[in-house]
Each structure stands twice: as structure tokens, then as C-alpha cells.
Design an enzyme around this catalytic site. Sequence first.
Site, short mmCIF file in Angstrom:
data_model
loop_
_atom_site.label_atom_id
_atom_site.label_comp_id
_atom_site.label_asym_id
_atom_site.label_seq_id
_atom_site.Cartn_x
_atom_site.Cartn_y
_atom_site.Cartn_z
N LYS A 10 -41.98 -13.61 -56.13
CA LYS A 10 -42.48 -12.24 -56.03
C LYS A 10 -41.40 -11.31 -55.45
O LYS A 10 -40.39 -11.78 -54.89
CB LYS A 10 -43.75 -12.22 -55.17
CG LYS A 10 -44.92 -13.00 -55.81
CD LYS A 10 -46.20 -12.88 -54.98
CE LYS A 10 -47.35 -13.62 -55.63
NZ LYS A 10 -48.63 -13.43 -54.90
N TYR A 50 -52.36 -9.56 -63.64
CA TYR A 50 -53.38 -9.88 -62.63
C TYR A 50 -54.75 -9.30 -63.01
O TYR A 50 -55.55 -8.98 -62.12
CB TYR A 50 -52.94 -9.38 -61.26
CG TYR A 50 -52.05 -10.34 -60.48
CD1 TYR A 50 -52.50 -11.63 -60.15
CD2 TYR A 50 -50.79 -9.97 -60.05
CE1 TYR A 50 -51.69 -12.51 -59.42
CE2 TYR A 50 -49.98 -10.85 -59.31
CZ TYR A 50 -50.45 -12.10 -59.00
OH TYR A 50 -49.66 -12.97 -58.27
N PHE A 58 -58.25 -5.37 -53.17
CA PHE A 58 -56.79 -5.35 -52.98
C PHE A 58 -56.01 -5.14 -54.28
O PHE A 58 -54.78 -5.16 -54.29
CB PHE A 58 -56.32 -6.65 -52.29
CG PHE A 58 -56.67 -7.92 -53.04
CD1 PHE A 58 -55.91 -8.39 -54.10
CD2 PHE A 58 -57.79 -8.67 -52.65
CE1 PHE A 58 -56.22 -9.55 -54.77
CE2 PHE A 58 -58.12 -9.85 -53.34
CZ PHE A 58 -57.34 -10.28 -54.39
N ARG A 86 -49.61 -25.85 -56.71
CA ARG A 86 -50.43 -25.15 -55.70
C ARG A 86 -50.27 -25.83 -54.34
O ARG A 86 -50.29 -25.16 -53.31
CB ARG A 86 -51.91 -25.15 -56.12
CG ARG A 86 -52.22 -24.44 -57.42
CD ARG A 86 -52.14 -22.94 -57.37
NE ARG A 86 -52.97 -22.36 -56.35
CZ ARG A 86 -53.22 -21.05 -56.26
NH1 ARG A 86 -52.71 -20.20 -57.15
NH2 ARG A 86 -53.97 -20.59 -55.31
N THR A 92 -53.12 -19.03 -49.94
CA THR A 92 -52.77 -17.61 -50.18
C THR A 92 -52.30 -16.94 -48.89
O THR A 92 -51.31 -16.20 -48.88
CB THR A 92 -54.02 -16.87 -50.72
OG1 THR A 92 -54.55 -17.61 -51.82
CG2 THR A 92 -53.67 -15.46 -51.17
N ARG A 103 -45.23 -20.91 -48.63
CA ARG A 103 -45.80 -19.73 -47.99
C ARG A 103 -45.76 -19.86 -46.47
O ARG A 103 -45.50 -18.88 -45.76
CB ARG A 103 -47.21 -19.48 -48.52
CG ARG A 103 -47.18 -18.87 -49.94
CD ARG A 103 -48.53 -18.90 -50.59
NE ARG A 103 -48.59 -18.10 -51.81
CZ ARG A 103 -49.58 -18.16 -52.67
NH1 ARG A 103 -50.60 -18.99 -52.47
NH2 ARG A 103 -49.58 -17.39 -53.75
N ASN A 113 -46.69 -12.84 -50.23
CA ASN A 113 -46.70 -14.29 -50.00
C ASN A 113 -45.72 -15.06 -50.89
O ASN A 113 -45.95 -16.21 -51.24
CB ASN A 113 -48.13 -14.83 -50.08
CG ASN A 113 -48.77 -14.57 -51.42
OD1 ASN A 113 -48.14 -14.07 -52.33
ND2 ASN A 113 -50.03 -14.94 -51.55
N HIS A 116 -46.09 -16.92 -56.71
CA HIS A 116 -47.35 -17.06 -57.46
C HIS A 116 -47.36 -18.43 -58.12
O HIS A 116 -46.32 -18.93 -58.54
CB HIS A 116 -47.42 -15.98 -58.55
CG HIS A 116 -48.45 -16.27 -59.60
ND1 HIS A 116 -49.77 -15.92 -59.46
CD2 HIS A 116 -48.37 -16.94 -60.78
CE1 HIS A 116 -50.44 -16.34 -60.52
NE2 HIS A 116 -49.61 -16.96 -61.34
N GLU A 127 -50.47 -16.90 -68.72
CA GLU A 127 -49.38 -16.38 -67.89
C GLU A 127 -48.00 -16.75 -68.45
O GLU A 127 -47.07 -15.95 -68.40
CB GLU A 127 -49.53 -16.91 -66.47
CG GLU A 127 -50.76 -16.31 -65.78
CD GLU A 127 -51.04 -16.92 -64.41
OE1 GLU A 127 -52.03 -16.49 -63.79
OE2 GLU A 127 -50.28 -17.81 -63.96
P1 ATP Z 1 -51.31 -16.07 -56.77
O1 ATP Z 1 -52.32 -15.84 -57.88
O2 ATP Z 1 -50.33 -14.93 -56.62
O3 ATP Z 1 -50.63 -17.40 -56.91
P2 ATP Z 1 -53.37 -17.00 -55.04
O4 ATP Z 1 -53.88 -17.68 -56.27
O5 ATP Z 1 -53.07 -17.85 -53.85
O6 ATP Z 1 -52.07 -16.15 -55.38
P3 ATP Z 1 -55.29 -14.95 -55.52
O7 ATP Z 1 -56.66 -14.96 -54.95
O8 ATP Z 1 -55.12 -15.27 -56.96
O9 ATP Z 1 -54.38 -15.87 -54.61
O10 ATP Z 1 -54.68 -13.50 -55.23
C1 ATP Z 1 -53.56 -13.02 -55.97
C2 ATP Z 1 -52.62 -12.31 -55.04
O11 ATP Z 1 -53.24 -11.13 -54.56
C3 ATP Z 1 -52.26 -13.07 -53.76
O12 ATP Z 1 -51.23 -13.98 -53.91
C4 ATP Z 1 -51.83 -11.95 -52.86
O13 ATP Z 1 -50.51 -11.49 -53.17
C5 ATP Z 1 -52.86 -10.88 -53.21
N1 ATP Z 1 -54.05 -10.98 -52.36
C6 ATP Z 1 -55.05 -11.88 -52.43
N2 ATP Z 1 -56.00 -11.67 -51.50
C7 ATP Z 1 -55.59 -10.57 -50.81
C8 ATP Z 1 -56.11 -9.81 -49.74
N3 ATP Z 1 -57.27 -10.13 -49.18
N4 ATP Z 1 -55.40 -8.74 -49.30
C9 ATP Z 1 -54.23 -8.40 -49.89
N5 ATP Z 1 -53.67 -9.07 -50.91
C10 ATP Z 1 -54.34 -10.14 -51.37
MG MG Z 2 -54.18 -16.70 -58.13
#
Ligand code: ATP
Ligand code: MG
Length: 144
Positions: A10, A50, A58, A86, A92, A103, A113, A116, A127
Amino acid sequence: MVQRTLAILKPDCVRKNLIGKVIKKFEDENFKIIAMKLVKLNSKTAGEFYAVHKDKPFYYDLLSFMSSGPCVPIVLEKENAIEEFRKVIGATDPAKADDGTIRKLYADSKEQNIVHGSDAPETANYEIQYFFSMKELVENDDKN
Ligand code: ATP
Ligand code: MG
């Protein structure tokens, strides 16, 4: 089953000069790199990527963060790659991520974080195709 997953380094990863360190972790965990490029998303392309989160509170912050600088999409291949990757990236929220995960080591917040990872086979396919054409997916097995 050998699987492919999509990783993205990212914009915070690129800004913090952590590209090399994070890719080193992928290699140490025996993920094969199948495709990789540097891209700059904008709010439209980040929104397409996304789209599953479009109703989340968010969402707009996420689009602005993901388009705040270049990022590095990477296709990785390994046995059970989606789940295994993962595990390597961790939760996350870096505060909840296990020790040794990317992370936990490098991320500043739940939003910023570092990396992705796809969360299921259907999302991985979407994706990977979002960023790469078939021609850009390079065979990378040990026989080469
Ligand atoms: P990613 O899809 O990026 O691998 P993830 O699967 O761990 O991350 P998701 O729930 O898919 O988490 O959320 C996508 C992204 O949105 C997160 O990686 C983070 O950058 C952002 N995000 C998620 N939850 C929050 C939150 N509560 N506040 C701010 N940003 C958030
Ligand atoms: Mg995700």
C-alpha cells in the site's frame, strides 16, 4: 492446491521505503512472484478495487489513502496461498496482529496497514484480473 493471491504494497509501505523488506518476507515464506508492477490508483480505480466496502463508514477514507501515492500490486503463488498469505500479513488492526506478522512489524494503524491480501478465491480472481492481463502472469516454478 497451488493457489494465487493478490498482494498490494500500500502507499504507506512505499512511502516508508519498506518495499524491499516486505517482499523479502514474501520470499522467506516461499511465495513465488508471478507478476508485479508499480501503479498509482485514483479514487475511481481504488473504488472499483475495494467495491465490496462501498457501504462501510471508512470507505472514502480508504479510497483517499489508497490513492495517496504509488502502490505495488503483486501476484503470489503457493500451496493454499490465500489463507497462508493472510497469516503472514496478520490482522487488519496491527495492534491485534500476531508477533512477526508484516502488519505487526510495520503498520501504523488499522487503515495504514502496509499490505493488502485477497480474502477468498473469488476475490483473488477479481483482484488479480483487475491489475494484470493473462500475458503479465509469468510462470515461476523451480524448473525454469
Ligand atoms: P485488505 O483487504 O486491505 O487486505 P483486510 O482484509 O485485513 O485488509 P478489510 O476489512 O478488507 O481488511 O478492510 C480493507 C481495508 O480498509 C483495511 O486493510 C484498511 O486499510 C481499511 N480499514 C478497514 N477497517 C477500517 C476501519 N475501521 N477504519 C479505517 N480503515 C479501515
Ligand atoms: Mg480485505
